[in-house]
Design a protein around this motif. Structure first.
Motif, mmCIF file in Angstrom:
data_model
loop_
_atom_site.group_PDB
_atom_site.id
_atom_site.type_symbol
_atom_site.label_atom_id
_atom_site.label_comp_id
_atom_site.label_asym_id
_atom_site.label_seq_id
_atom_site.Cartn_x
_atom_site.Cartn_y
_atom_site.Cartn_z
ATOM 1 N N GLN A 24 9.860 9.053 1.422
ATOM 2 C CA GLN A 24 10.308 8.264 0.271
ATOM 3 C C GLN A 24 10.307 6.778 0.614
ATOM 4 O O GLN A 24 9.846 5.947 -0.175
ATOM 5 C CB GLN A 24 11.709 8.721 -0.138
ATOM 6 N N SER A 26 8.474 5.302 2.833
ATOM 7 C CA SER A 26 7.085 4.897 2.970
ATOM 8 C C SER A 26 6.471 4.605 1.600
ATOM 9 O O SER A 26 5.775 3.610 1.403
ATOM 10 C CB SER A 26 6.302 6.006 3.680
ATOM 11 N N LYS A 27 6.754 5.473 0.616
ATOM 12 C CA LYS A 27 6.215 5.283 -0.739
ATOM 13 C C LYS A 27 6.825 4.056 -1.412
ATOM 14 O O LYS A 27 6.136 3.306 -2.113
ATOM 15 C CB LYS A 27 6.470 6.540 -1.581
ATOM 16 N N ARG A 30 5.279 0.947 -0.045
ATOM 17 C CA ARG A 30 3.949 0.772 -0.637
ATOM 18 C C ARG A 30 4.067 0.120 -2.015
ATOM 19 O O ARG A 30 3.341 -0.811 -2.336
ATOM 20 C CB ARG A 30 3.269 2.148 -0.729
ATOM 21 N N GLU A 31 5.005 0.608 -2.822
ATOM 22 C CA GLU A 31 5.205 0.061 -4.168
ATOM 23 C C GLU A 31 5.696 -1.385 -4.105
ATOM 24 O O GLU A 31 5.257 -2.243 -4.888
ATOM 25 C CB GLU A 31 6.197 0.930 -4.940
ATOM 26 N N THR A 100 -0.363 7.744 -8.612
ATOM 27 C CA THR A 100 -0.628 7.551 -7.186
ATOM 28 C C THR A 100 -0.882 6.080 -6.868
ATOM 29 O O THR A 100 -1.281 5.300 -7.727
ATOM 30 C CB THR A 100 -1.879 8.360 -6.736
ATOM 31 N N THR A 102 -3.109 4.397 -3.766
ATOM 32 C CA THR A 102 -3.960 4.867 -2.663
ATOM 33 C C THR A 102 -4.879 3.778 -2.122
ATOM 34 O O THR A 102 -5.297 2.877 -2.855
ATOM 35 C CB THR A 102 -4.810 6.067 -3.125
ATOM 36 N N THR A 108 -7.480 10.883 -2.105
ATOM 37 C CA THR A 108 -6.395 11.206 -3.037
ATOM 38 C C THR A 108 -6.855 12.197 -4.092
ATOM 39 O O THR A 108 -6.155 13.171 -4.384
ATOM 40 C CB THR A 108 -5.878 9.915 -3.708
ATOM 41 N N GLU A 224 4.417 15.916 -4.671
ATOM 42 C CA GLU A 224 5.260 14.783 -4.260
ATOM 43 C C GLU A 224 5.311 14.627 -2.738
ATOM 44 O O GLU A 224 5.656 13.552 -2.246
ATOM 45 C CB GLU A 224 6.664 14.941 -4.852
ATOM 46 N N ASP A 227 1.312 11.836 0.591
ATOM 47 C CA ASP A 227 1.640 10.428 0.846
ATOM 48 C C ASP A 227 1.226 9.497 -0.284
ATOM 49 O O ASP A 227 1.870 8.473 -0.523
ATOM 50 C CB ASP A 227 0.970 9.953 2.145
ATOM 51 N N ASP A 228 0.130 9.821 -0.962
ATOM 52 C CA ASP A 228 -0.399 8.913 -1.980
ATOM 53 C C ASP A 228 0.251 9.089 -3.349
ATOM 54 O O ASP A 228 0.088 8.236 -4.225
ATOM 55 C CB ASP A 228 -1.916 9.109 -2.129
ATOM 56 N N GLN A 230 3.065 8.932 -5.952
ATOM 57 C CA GLN A 230 4.324 8.201 -6.134
ATOM 58 C C GLN A 230 5.304 8.997 -6.999
ATOM 59 O O GLN A 230 6.461 9.153 -6.648
ATOM 60 C CB GLN A 230 4.048 6.840 -6.783
#
Length: 249
Positions: A24, A26-27, A30-31, A100, A102, A108, A224, A227-228, A230
Motif C-alpha cells: 500500500q 509503495s502504491k 507512486r501516486e 493502474t 505502470t 500490466t 489489488e 504492484d501496478d 491502484q
C-alpha cells in the motif's frame, strides 16, 4: 466496490497485513510522485497531490516516505508512469473498473488479463462498463468522526451531494470537481478523513450469491495485490448475511 464499508469487513489471513501495508505504501508513493509531476510539488497548490498526501496520512504512511516521493518528482527522478484503466466483468456479471499506474504497459496488461481469466473474470473493451458508473469524489470518515446527524450536517454545509452512514463509518460523495473543496471544508469540521479520492460509483448494483461473492472477492484481492493496480471498483452488492458467512469461513 473498493472503499465500500462491507468490503472493509473482509478478514485477511493473519500475517498478510504487513505485506499488504508495504504494498500500500509503495502504491501511494507512486501516486504521490505522479501527482507531484503533474503539477506543482506543493500540496497547497496541487489538488491531486493534496489528495494523495491525505490518503497516505490516513493509513499512517511515514512523513519521510511522503516527502521522499515528492522530492523524487521535483528532481524529475524515478520512473515515468502511465495511468491506464481496464474494464471487465467478474462472476455474476459484475462490472469491474481496474485503475493502474505502470511503467510497463505490456506487463500490466498481461498481468491483469491473466488474473481476470484465471479467477472467474474477463477483460472487456475500453468503455464496456464505465458507462454504468459516475465519476465522483469519495470521502470516508470513521465512526469516531461523529454521529450520523453531525456528519450529515457538516457534509451538507461543505457542499457534498450524498452521504451514507452505518456501524462501519460514513461515506460522503461529491461532484468530481468539488472533491478538493468539500474535503477541505470537512477537514475543518470533522478532522482528517480516512480516505479521500476520485471514485467510480455504480448507477446500478448487482447482487451476488455466496459462491459468486467468494470468487469475486478473491479476484479483487488478487488484482489489488498486483504492484501496478491502484484501485478496483465494482458494482457488486454483497449482503451482510453472506459477508458474515465468508468472514466466518
Amino acid at each position: 466496490m473498493a472503499g465500500h464499508s462491507k468490503f472493509n469487513n473482509i478478514k485477511h489471513r493473519k500475517g498478510a497485513q504487513d505485506k499488504k501495508r508495504a504494498a500500500q505504501f509503495s502504491k501511494l508513493s507512486r501516486e504521490i510522485t505522479v501527482a507531484a509531476k503533474s503539477g506543482m510539488p506543493d500540496p497547497d497548490f496541487n489538488p491531486r497531490l493534496r489528495l494523495a498526501v491525505n490518503s497516505a496520512k490516513a493509513v499512517s504512511m511515514p512523513k519521510d516516505n511522503i516527502q521522499r516521493a515528492i522530492e523524487k518528482a521535483s528532481a524529475n527522478e524515478g520512473d515515468d508512469y502511465s495511468e491506464i484503466r481496464y474494464e471487465g466483468f467478474g462472476p455474476g456479471g459484475v462490472s469491474l473498473i481496474i485503475e493502474t499506474l505502470t511503467d510497463n504497459n505490456n506487463r500490466t496488461f498481461t498481468n491483469v488479463r491473466t488474473i481476470m481469466s484465471r479467477n472467474g473474470g474477463n477483460l472487456g473493451e475500453s468503455g464496456s462498463v464505465s458507462h454504468g458508473f459516475d465519476r465522483v469524489g469519495y470521502i470516508q470518515y470513521p465512526v469516531s468522526a461523529g454521529d450520523e446527524e453531525t456528519v450529515l450536517e457538516a457534509a451538507m454545509e461543505a457542499g457534498a451531494e450524498d452521504i451514507s452512514s452505518d456501524e462501519d463509518g460514513h461515506e460522503i460523495w461529491t461532484a468530481m470537481e468539488d472533491l478538493h473543496e468539500v474535503s477541505g471544508a470537512l477537514e475543518k469540521a470533522l478532522g482528517e478523513a480516512a480516505s479521500v479520492k476520485l471514485a467510480w460509483r455504480p448507477t446500478v448494483q448487482v447482487e451476488v450469491d455466496q459462491e459468486q461473492a467468494e470468487t469475486l472477492l478473491n479476484l479483487i484481492d488478487l488484482l489489488e495485490d498486483d504492484d501496478d493496480v491502484q484501485t478496483v471498483w465494482g458494482n457488486y452488492d454483497v449482503s451482510d448475511e453472506i459477508m458474515e458467512k465468508l468472514n466466518a469461513g
